[in-house]
Design a protein around this motif. Structure first.
Motif, mmCIF file in Angstrom:
data_model
loop_
_atom_site.group_PDB
_atom_site.id
_atom_site.type_symbol
_atom_site.label_atom_id
_atom_site.label_comp_id
_atom_site.label_asym_id
_atom_site.label_seq_id
_atom_site.Cartn_x
_atom_site.Cartn_y
_atom_site.Cartn_z
ATOM 1 N N ASP A 102 12.233 7.045 1.625
ATOM 2 C CA ASP A 102 11.012 7.309 2.289
ATOM 3 C C ASP A 102 10.903 5.892 3.296
ATOM 4 O OD1 ASP A 102 9.428 8.971 0.481
ATOM 5 O OD2 ASP A 102 10.452 7.700 -1.103
ATOM 6 N N ASP B 169 12.082 1.488 9.459
ATOM 7 C CA ASP B 169 10.481 1.393 9.665
ATOM 8 C C ASP B 169 9.871 0.150 9.443
ATOM 9 O OD1 ASP B 169 10.194 4.185 8.854
ATOM 10 O OD2 ASP B 169 11.534 3.775 7.162
ATOM 11 N N SER C 139 0.757 -1.178 -0.019
ATOM 12 C CA SER C 139 -0.008 -0.004 -0.073
ATOM 13 C C SER C 139 0.877 1.269 0.104
ATOM 14 C CB SER C 139 -0.838 -0.078 1.086
ATOM 15 O OG SER C 139 -1.874 -1.157 1.221
ATOM 16 N N TYR C 140 1.906 1.155 0.748
ATOM 17 C CA TYR C 140 2.837 2.571 0.819
ATOM 18 C C TYR C 140 3.301 2.787 -0.589
ATOM 19 C CZ TYR C 140 6.364 5.584 2.564
ATOM 20 O OH TYR C 140 7.118 6.775 2.782
ATOM 21 N N VAL C 141 3.856 1.842 -1.171
ATOM 22 C CA VAL C 141 4.371 1.884 -2.606
ATOM 23 C C VAL C 141 3.336 2.550 -3.414
ATOM 24 C CG1 VAL C 141 5.332 0.859 -4.611
ATOM 25 C CG2 VAL C 141 6.143 0.137 -2.309
ATOM 26 N N VAL D 205 9.516 6.100 -5.157
ATOM 27 C CA VAL D 205 9.664 5.699 -4.011
ATOM 28 C C VAL D 205 11.134 5.121 -3.509
ATOM 29 C CG1 VAL D 205 8.727 4.125 -1.914
ATOM 30 C CG2 VAL D 205 7.151 5.034 -3.925
ATOM 31 N N ASP E 69 0.622 4.195 -2.827
ATOM 32 C CA ASP E 69 0.145 5.440 -2.532
ATOM 33 C C ASP E 69 1.058 6.597 -2.505
ATOM 34 O OD1 ASP E 69 -2.316 4.242 -2.420
ATOM 35 O OD2 ASP E 69 -2.122 3.881 -0.097
ATOM 36 N N THR E 70 2.296 6.462 -2.401
ATOM 37 C CA THR E 70 3.528 7.258 -2.305
ATOM 38 C C THR E 70 3.933 7.843 -3.474
ATOM 39 O OG1 THR E 70 4.330 6.204 -0.185
ATOM 40 C CG2 THR E 70 5.772 7.803 -1.224
ATOM 41 N N ASP E 71 4.294 9.285 -3.403
ATOM 42 C CA ASP E 71 4.730 9.751 -4.838
ATOM 43 C C ASP E 71 5.975 9.129 -5.064
ATOM 44 O OD1 ASP E 71 3.063 11.796 -4.527
ATOM 45 O OD2 ASP E 71 3.916 13.383 -3.632
ATOM 46 N N LYS E 72 6.224 8.982 -6.670
ATOM 47 C CA LYS E 72 7.402 8.246 -7.049
ATOM 48 C C LYS E 72 8.333 9.328 -7.440
ATOM 49 C CE LYS E 72 4.586 4.461 -6.906
ATOM 50 N NZ LYS E 72 3.291 5.258 -6.189
#
Length: 365
Positions: free
Chosen positions: A281, A309, A159-161, A168, A163-166
């Motif tokens: 990130d 993390d 999900s993180y990958v 990452v 939803d995060t701006d590229k």
């Protein structure tokens, strides 16, 4: 995977089942029993599931024996509906054995204590009903206690990958020889299967052969790899990989770093520089599941020195004990993200805390 731990937990479950069964049988009689604090516990009164109805007050002198027999039969039925209470002394031996079983499986001491205390709090002093399954009482208590220590809210990698701006940027750290580079290749394959592109960056610029190892994985997967000469600046390598990703529309940068201990000041300073220059990130700590308590201790010390993390535990398929998988999230406060389960690129399993505990407590016959 984790077969030794499964067996030890199953031994506790069977021992605790027997103890609870004995408690219920003891309290089925009308004799008072002594509590652990020295006071006397009277038999439980009926719990309201059924009631004995009183007569209408008429007495015609007939049917007294029949009425008495009916009341006795109903009272006997109510015995089966009575509740019983588990005292601490009833579970003292099984709980001691559970603690020893967890420690023998390389579960960290404080985590083992927490699991045992969780089981104790769930069972001791609570009213249980004869109609309840004794197996379920024990299994539910143990499952809840294990999930409490294993389930750390945090990183959902996929999900993180998404939803995060590229791009990452993910940096992998850990000690020598635990499978960081192979894990990076597995993550690259997982990302590709999910529709994300990636570039690999060799920030392990001091180990002879590191470039070759990562390049071989990149070739096998059809990925671009960014490398510098041996002895170069790791932060510069990963920075170049980020620039490449930005220029070429690549979704994820996967950065390898040299193996290190938290006491290696020079190498820890390198991580600090990567943080300043690249600002990744995510930082992921990698260690071997088979290292047990050593892996747990290293994760704690590493996180104290350079916070990460999430955790990947490699060689989980070869780990019978399972202590690191039970302990590391609770000790560090950071979730396990993946388990490495073999040498193939597809041998990377997303870690699910509840599913992991359910596997440990597979259905008994």
């Amino acid at each position: 995977m984790f077969d030794g731990l499964k067996d030890r937990l199953n031994d506790f479950r069977e021992e605790a089942d027997e103890a609870v069964e004995e408690v219920g049988e003891d309290q089925e009689t009308e004799e008072p029993r002594e509590r652990s604090d020295g006071t006397r516990q009277e038999p439980e009164e009926q719990d309201g599931d059924a009631e004995i109805e009183e007569g209408d007050g008429e007495d015609d002198g007939e049917g007294d024996e029949e009425e008495e027999g009916g009341l006795r039969a109903k009272a006997k039925t109510l015995v089966g509906e009575r509740a019983f209470i588990i005292e601490e002394d009833d579970l003292e031996a099984p709980l001691q054995d559970l603690e020893m079983a967890l420690l023998a499986s390389d579960v960290e001491v404080d985590v083992a204590d927490e699991v045992v205390e969780g089981v104790r709090e769930s069972l001791v002093g609570e009213k249980k009903h004869w109609r309840d399954s004794k197996n379920e009482l024990i299994d539910d208590a143990l499952r809840e206690a294990l999930v409490d220590v294993v389930d750390v809210d945090g990183l959902d990698f996929d999900s993180y990958v998404r939803d995060t701006d590229k791009p990452v940027v993910v940096v992998f750290t850990g000690v020598n020889g635990v499978g960081k580079t192979t894990t990076i290749a597995k993550v690259a394959k997982r990302l590709e299967d999910d529709g994300f592109s990636s570039v690999l960056a060799n920030g392990d610029t001091y180990r002879a052969g590191a470039n070759q190892q990562l390049s071989e994985h990149a070739d096998a997967l059809g990925k671009k790899v960014i490398t510098h000469e041996q002895g170069g600046d790791p932060a510069a390598v990963i920075y170049d990989a980020v620039e490449y990703a930005e220029a070429n529309g690549v979704d994820v940068v996967l950065g390898d770093t040299a193996g290190r201990l938290h006491t290696s000041d020079d190498l820890m300073n390198q991580l600090a520089k990567i943080d300043r220059v690249v600002d990744p990130d995510l930082t992921v700590f990698v260690d071997e599941s088979v290292a047990g308590q050593d892996a747990t201790n290293r994760a704690r010390e590493f996180n104290d020195a350079a916070e990460f993390d999430g955790v990947v535990l490699t060689k989980a398929d070869a780990d019978s004990a399972g202590g690191a998988a039970v302990s590391v999230a609770r000790v560090t406060g950071k979730p396990i993200v993946f388990l490495g389960t073999g040498q193939g690129y597809d041998d990377l399993r997303e870690f699910d805390a509840e599913g992991f505990v359910d596997e440990l407590l597979e259905q008994r016959e």
